[in-house]
Design an enzyme around this catalytic site. Structure first.
Site, PDB file in Angstrom:
ATOM      1  N   ASP A  68     -15.046 -15.506   7.063  1.00 38.20           N
ATOM      2  CA  ASP A  68     -13.607 -14.982   6.947  1.00 38.20           C
ATOM      3  C   ASP A  68     -13.212 -14.628   8.341  1.00 38.20           C
ATOM      4  O   ASP A  68     -13.298 -13.476   8.883  1.00 38.20           O
ATOM      5  CB  ASP A  68     -13.575 -13.843   6.027  1.00 38.20           C
ATOM      6  CG  ASP A  68     -11.993 -13.281   5.802  1.00 38.20           C
ATOM      7  OD1 ASP A  68     -11.226 -13.663   6.585  1.00 38.20           O
ATOM      8  OD2 ASP A  68     -11.863 -12.254   5.067  1.00 38.20           O
ATOM      9  N   TYR A  79     -13.535  -6.197   4.198  1.00 34.99           N
ATOM     10  CA  TYR A  79     -12.268  -6.353   3.618  1.00 34.99           C
ATOM     11  C   TYR A  79     -11.741  -8.314   3.429  1.00 34.99           C
ATOM     12  O   TYR A  79     -11.663  -8.518   4.764  1.00 34.99           O
ATOM     13  CB  TYR A  79     -11.026  -5.608   4.220  1.00 34.99           C
ATOM     14  CG  TYR A  79      -9.779  -5.983   3.862  1.00 34.99           C
ATOM     15  CD1 TYR A  79      -9.220  -5.311   2.498  1.00 34.99           C
ATOM     16  CD2 TYR A  79      -8.915  -6.892   4.289  1.00 34.99           C
ATOM     17  CE1 TYR A  79      -8.106  -5.592   1.797  1.00 34.99           C
ATOM     18  CE2 TYR A  79      -7.675  -7.171   3.686  1.00 34.99           C
ATOM     19  CZ  TYR A  79      -7.251  -6.791   2.585  1.00 34.99           C
ATOM     20  OH  TYR A  79      -5.873  -6.894   2.005  1.00 34.99           O
ATOM     21  N   LYS A 110      -3.214 -15.439   9.280  1.00 29.81           N
ATOM     22  CA  LYS A 110      -2.592 -14.356  10.116  1.00 29.81           C
ATOM     23  C   LYS A 110      -2.106 -15.127  11.489  1.00 29.81           C
ATOM     24  O   LYS A 110      -1.022 -15.688  11.537  1.00 29.81           O
ATOM     25  CB  LYS A 110      -3.606 -13.303  10.654  1.00 29.81           C
ATOM     26  CG  LYS A 110      -3.936 -12.482   9.472  1.00 29.81           C
ATOM     27  CD  LYS A 110      -4.548 -11.008  10.046  1.00 29.81           C
ATOM     28  CE  LYS A 110      -4.761 -10.332   8.942  1.00 29.81           C
ATOM     29  NZ  LYS A 110      -3.830  -9.710   8.242  1.00 29.81           N
ATOM     30  N   TYR A 159       0.897  -1.198   0.024  1.00 23.63           N
ATOM     31  CA  TYR A 159       0.010  -0.063   0.033  1.00 23.63           C
ATOM     32  C   TYR A 159       0.699   1.229  -0.125  1.00 23.63           C
ATOM     33  O   TYR A 159       0.525   1.958   0.594  1.00 23.63           O
ATOM     34  CB  TYR A 159      -1.005  -0.167   1.079  1.00 23.63           C
ATOM     35  CG  TYR A 159      -1.566  -1.254   1.420  1.00 23.63           C
ATOM     36  CD1 TYR A 159      -2.580  -1.713   0.138  1.00 23.63           C
ATOM     37  CD2 TYR A 159      -1.481  -2.189   2.450  1.00 23.63           C
ATOM     38  CE1 TYR A 159      -3.147  -3.061   0.515  1.00 23.63           C
ATOM     39  CE2 TYR A 159      -2.020  -3.339   2.619  1.00 23.63           C
ATOM     40  CZ  TYR A 159      -2.923  -3.761   1.583  1.00 23.63           C
ATOM     41  OH  TYR A 159      -3.737  -5.019   1.660  1.00 23.63           O
TER      42      TYR A 159
END
Length: 433
Positions: free
Chosen positions: A253, A152, A282, A24
């Site tokens: 998710d 997201y 993660k 990003y």
């Protein structure tokens, strides 16, 4: 211990700017960069000798902190045995051990584990599972996905297509991404009572388009990088009911929320529901290696396997990497062997107390805490060029985005370090926004 100094750090940054493209980020300009040369416990060590208390768990992954002896031992033991082997036609002990453990701790109907190599890929796998499942049950017209705004799910193409198409970070690609269905953002507040109108939007979409929808995709309880919003377990229960009523799969998710972050082992546990497909990532390996998993029910796996193609059409090269699987199994066992609920409760209490003063600061529109997640929402976006160095000067690592200054500290963070994090958040917001 190897010696580093500020000059070495400057050289690292200089070489970095010549060759590396960060997430990003633009390759033009001089965004702040801080060279890390070591990490231990909850601290990152910079090349110039400064130490930062990590308030981000390295993008929510390093739940046990850094350089943990249990995870180090698992890595050393496995690398001496077998670092990698292809997973096509072969299996190995770490993969079997990890899969059994994940099936044990996730909601009961989830019995099959497909290993991937990142969270985004786990979402891609889930979407493909849903589409192939519908073909397998003789419903090839069910090719659309339904999700909620504010979400997201990752940066790959399939995952981007179910991220918020307007307010999300992927709006630049809207012209080339598949077009799916988006319901309103879930009503704000973990404790907010559910009203009929709160799910009217998603109910209307399912009533109108349900015959073409393969799955509903959402982040249960916490919308992460799309806005750090919390919604109620009652909302999640209603979505589960709607999916079952319309013959639509529910994909949860849990990449950001899994493994205790919200106060339950998985966010779905707050609502007492089971999805048809669940994505994990993660914290799966405790931040040591990239790895993810997509779990599904026997029904999903059986229908795909008996349908067109006779197999699930996906296979990452590094799927079920033995080194990552061994560390992941050790990380899950470590979490469950410790009083993780008490730790999350202590962190939650500390975050509530430490961030409360932010409510009186100019420009702050909301302060919210759930489990080991603390969020300060501002009226306007932060200036990363100034706010990031300001946090470093305070001796903490906080990585804001947009209008959000938030923390997801490692579970082992002691009270004094948590206080250092929250104090820095208050001070930096007060002086730099």
């Amino acid at each position: 211990m190897e010696h580093y100094d500020a000059a070495y750090g400057d050289e690292l940054v200089s070489q970095d700017r010549r060759h590396i493209w960060h997430p990003y980020a633009s390759t033009e300009g001089e965004a702040p960069l801080f060279p890390v040369v070591g990490a231990d416990g909850v601290r990152l060590r910079l090349a110039d000798g400064r130490e930062l208390v990590d308030g981000m768990s390295s993008w929510w992954a390093a739940i046990h902190g850094y350089n943990h002896p249990v995870l180090n031992a698992a890595a050393h033991a496995q690398v001496d045995t077998m670092a990698h082997v292809m997973f096509g036609g072969l299996t190995h002990p770490p993969a079997v051990r990890l899969a059994r453990r994940l099936v044990e701790i996730t909601p009961e109907p989830l019995t099959k584990v497909f290993f991937a190599d990142s969270g985004s890929v786990a979402v891609e796998v889930a979407l493909k599972m849903a589409l192939q499942y519908q073909r397998g049950r003789g419903r090839p017209e069910r090719t659309r996905l339904l999700t909620v705004r504010g979400g997201y799910h990752g940066d790959t193409f399939g995952a981007m297509s179910v991220c918020d198409p307007i307010g999300g970070m992927h709006h630049l690609f809207s012209g080339v991404l598949p077009t799916h269905l988006f319901a309103p953002i879930p009503p704000a507040g973990f404790d907010t009572p559910l009203r009929d109108e709160d799910t009217a939007g998603i109910e209307e979409l399912l009533d109108r388009h349900g015959s073409t929808v393969a799955a509903v995709v959402l982040e249960p309880i916490v919308q992460g990088a799309g806005g750090m919003r919390f919604h109620s377990p009652a909302y999640l229960r209603r979505i589960r009911e709607l999916c079952s009523r319309h013959g639509v799969l529910l994909i949860a998710d849990e990449i950001a929320t899994g493994f205790g972050r919200t106060g339950e082992l998985f966010a779905c546990d707050h609502a007492g529901i089971a999805p048809d497909i669940m994505c994990l990532g993660k914290a799966l390996t405790g931040g040591y290696l990239t790895m993810a998993a997509t779990l599904c029910t026997d029904e999903v796996a059986r229908t795909i396997s008996r349908g067109e193609g006779g197999a699930f059409m996906h296979g990452p090269t590094f799927m079920a990497n033995p080194l990552a699987a061994a560390i992941a199994a050790a990380s899950v066992d470590l979490l469950l062997s410790e009083p993780w609920r008490d730790r999350i409760t202590t962190l939650s209490d500390g975050l509530r107390k430490g961030l409360a003063p932010a409510r009186t600061l100019p420009g702050v529109v909301d302060v919210r805490v759930l489990g080991a997640i603390g969020v300060i929402e501002l009226a306007t976006p932060v200036n990363m060029a100034t706010i990031q160095p300001a946090f470093v000067e305070q001796g903490v690592w906080i990585r804001p985005f947009g209008r959000l200054v938030y923390t997801m500290p490692p579970y082992i963070t002691p009270p004094n370090d948590l206080t250092k994090i929250t104090t820095a958040m208050i001070k930096v917001i007060h002086t730099h926004t």
